[in-house]
Design a protein around this motif. Structure first.
Motif, PDB file in Angstrom:
ATOM      1  N   LYS A 102       3.836   0.098  10.955  1.00 27.06           N
ATOM      2  CA  LYS A 102       3.076   0.623   9.808  1.00 27.06           C
ATOM      3  C   LYS A 102       3.586   0.048   8.488  1.00 27.06           C
ATOM      4  CE  LYS A 102       1.030   4.801  11.522  1.00 27.06           C
ATOM      5  NZ  LYS A 102      -0.400   4.443  11.350  1.00 27.06           N
ATOM      6  N   SER A 159       0.856  -1.176   0.000  1.00 25.10           N
ATOM      7  CA  SER A 159       0.000   0.000   0.000  1.00 25.10           C
ATOM      8  C   SER A 159       0.897   1.233   0.000  1.00 25.10           C
ATOM      9  CB  SER A 159      -0.859  -0.002   1.263  1.00 25.10           C
ATOM     10  OG  SER A 159      -0.022   0.147   2.403  1.00 25.10           O
ATOM     11  N   THR A 176       6.490   4.288   4.438  1.00 26.53           N
ATOM     12  CA  THR A 176       7.128   3.981   5.717  1.00 26.53           C
ATOM     13  C   THR A 176       8.344   3.072   5.513  1.00 26.53           C
ATOM     14  OG1 THR A 176       5.479   2.239   6.077  1.00 26.53           O
ATOM     15  CG2 THR A 176       5.102   4.324   7.190  1.00 26.53           C
ATOM     16  N   THR A 217       1.014   3.552   2.178  1.00 27.49           N
ATOM     17  CA  THR A 217       1.576   3.695   3.525  1.00 27.49           C
ATOM     18  C   THR A 217       2.795   2.807   3.702  1.00 27.49           C
ATOM     19  OG1 THR A 217      -0.620   4.157   4.412  1.00 27.49           O
ATOM     20  CG2 THR A 217       1.055   3.481   5.996  1.00 27.49           C
ATOM     21  N   GLN A 218       2.702   1.559   3.243  1.00 29.98           N
ATOM     22  CA  GLN A 218       3.838   0.645   3.354  1.00 29.98           C
ATOM     23  C   GLN A 218       5.027   1.125   2.520  1.00 29.98           C
ATOM     24  OE1 GLN A 218       1.960  -3.083   2.261  1.00 29.98           O
ATOM     25  NE2 GLN A 218       2.040  -3.775   4.386  1.00 29.98           N
ATOM     26  N   LEU A 236       1.786  10.939  10.169  1.00 36.04           N
ATOM     27  CA  LEU A 236       2.827  10.385  11.051  1.00 36.04           C
ATOM     28  C   LEU A 236       3.249  11.396  12.115  1.00 36.04           C
ATOM     29  CD1 LEU A 236       5.142   8.497   8.474  1.00 36.04           C
ATOM     30  CD2 LEU A 236       3.497   7.472  10.056  1.00 36.04           C
ATOM     31  N   THR A 294       0.835  12.288  -1.974  1.00 38.30           N
ATOM     32  CA  THR A 294       0.621  11.165  -1.051  1.00 38.30           C
ATOM     33  C   THR A 294       1.635  11.215   0.090  1.00 38.30           C
ATOM     34  OG1 THR A 294      -0.137   9.875  -2.933  1.00 38.30           O
ATOM     35  CG2 THR A 294       0.374   8.647  -0.945  1.00 38.30           C
ATOM     36  N   ASP A 346      -3.489  -3.699   4.643  1.00 40.42           N
ATOM     37  CA  ASP A 346      -4.777  -3.000   4.748  1.00 40.42           C
ATOM     38  C   ASP A 346      -5.791  -3.777   5.583  1.00 40.42           C
ATOM     39  OD1 ASP A 346      -3.861  -0.900   3.315  1.00 40.42           O
ATOM     40  OD2 ASP A 346      -4.600  -1.650   1.385  1.00 40.42           O
ATOM     41  N   LEU A 349       0.768  11.601   4.108  1.00 40.04           N
ATOM     42  CA  LEU A 349       1.184  10.584   5.073  1.00 40.04           C
ATOM     43  C   LEU A 349       2.133  11.154   6.119  1.00 40.04           C
ATOM     44  CD1 LEU A 349       0.827   7.396   5.538  1.00 40.04           C
ATOM     45  CD2 LEU A 349       3.286   7.461   5.148  1.00 40.04           C
TER      46      LEU A 349
END
Lengths: 231, 231
Positions: free
Chosen positions: A217, A140, A146, A142-143, A193, A185, A222, A189
């Motif tokens: 994270k 994702s 991070t 986020t992945q 954070l 994006t 998901d 994010l």
């Protein structure tokens, strides 16, 4: 800066090579080597950071690597007998040594300490690329972001007054180029954070306040299941 | 089979290690080492092919690598000081040497020929992974599958009576696991490649009839533009 800096403190096996090299300087953003251009010399990073990247058909850049002092480029391309596939540019103001590629190869191959050293660096690079391709293929946003922060932290992390900072000036676009997502994006994010107390920023520098939460994270899918990856 | 087989024909620097090793055999599909399980020995492929892979949260397997004779695993994980992140299983019936990991490391680090040899293999692996992550991140299904075939061809290609075959029995699922697409997509695309006279198949063996056309398909984006990648 990092362990491999210290490894060579007492006895620098690259010293002979440095002595025989030309020193060249590049300003931030300046192009060093273009993909598919022939080259007769290899570059050794003396000071600063060099970015390798490619540009896809839509004009989007993906950062392949950020090279630190002692890195040699395009070394893996040269040793594997391939063309150089990437563009290299100065990510910060940078000083480089230049030396004939055959000479660099001979030196590494003859010297067991040097070849073991680059073997370990290559091993780390392989593990990094495999993890990265996993995120690029399936992760994702986020992945992706991070995990990019965790890798930056592992490679450029530095303790300053009890806090762990990523010791490299980074724009949101820089992080986007690494993570393979858009700048927007990244901005969203990073804001999240910060709110959650996982990171803080000061200008272009990022501090990791809670690396456990950041790892979580990167691992969390998901659907709430976990990727069992160790950073 | 391939150049690195020949490199060591006259003087085999691994011979000392082989002599001190245990030989173990695995049947096709048998598990050899599980991800995140501790290990005290490294495995050297004697005969056969070993597959490393991971399984994502949806149960889909992605093949990370297919290891040939002389490959040592999990070497890059061990040398980079990380846990082993992948499952390893016998892709064909396989014979392996097993030796204590510290012993293997010492032998490689002490012996300039061996360390240079693994340095080149790691360099090739890095280049391969970078190209692969590019396709996994952005490629079309056609690009993913044709690039997987080209890599198989580069690593397992063999000339038999004037024709270039991939010297490895492969199911459509095997190719799907490598390309990161579904088996159905592989079946459809292989059918098309056969119709166009680019490949032919005989049982589980694949012959490349026109590698230039195959390279073109791997490079060609949906909009007709070309990825400038050399295989």
């Amino acid at each position: 800066m990092l362990p491999y800096y210290l490894m060579f403190q007492e006895e620098d096996h690259l010293a002979g090579l440095y002595a025989a090299s030309t020193v060249v300087s590049y300003s931030k953003k300046e192009k060093i080597l273009r993909s598919y251009a022939g080259y007769e010399t290899l570059y050794i990073v003396k000071d600063g950071v060099v970015r390798s990247f490619y540009t896809d058909e839509k004009g989007v850049e993906l950062t392949v690597n950020l090279l630190k002092p002692r890195a040699i480029f395009p070394l893996s391309g040269y040793l594997s007998g391939k063309e150089n596939l990437y563009d290299f540019e100065a990510f910060t103001d940078t000083t480089l040594y230049k030396a004939p590629k055959e000479k660099v190869k001979k030196l590494i191959y003859k010297n067991a300490t040097l070849s073991s050293y680059y073997l370990e660096r290559f091993a780390q690079a392989i593990e990094g690329y495999v993890i990265r391709s996993r995120f690029l293929a399936n992760g994702s946003a986020t992945q992706k972001i991070t995990s990019a922060l965790l890798m930056l932290f592992r490679r450029f992390g530095k303790e300053v007054r009890g806090q762990m900072i990523i010791n490299l000036p980074l724009t949101h676009q820089d992080i986007a180029d690494l993570a393979g997502v858009t700048r927007e994006t990244v901005s969203i994010l990073l804001g999240m954070l910060k709110k959650e107390g996982i990171i803080s920023t000061k200008g272009k520098y990022l501090t990791i306040l809670n690396s456990d939460q950041l790892s979580l994270k990167a691992s969390e899918n998901d659907d709430g299941s976990l990727l069992n990856l160790s950073f």
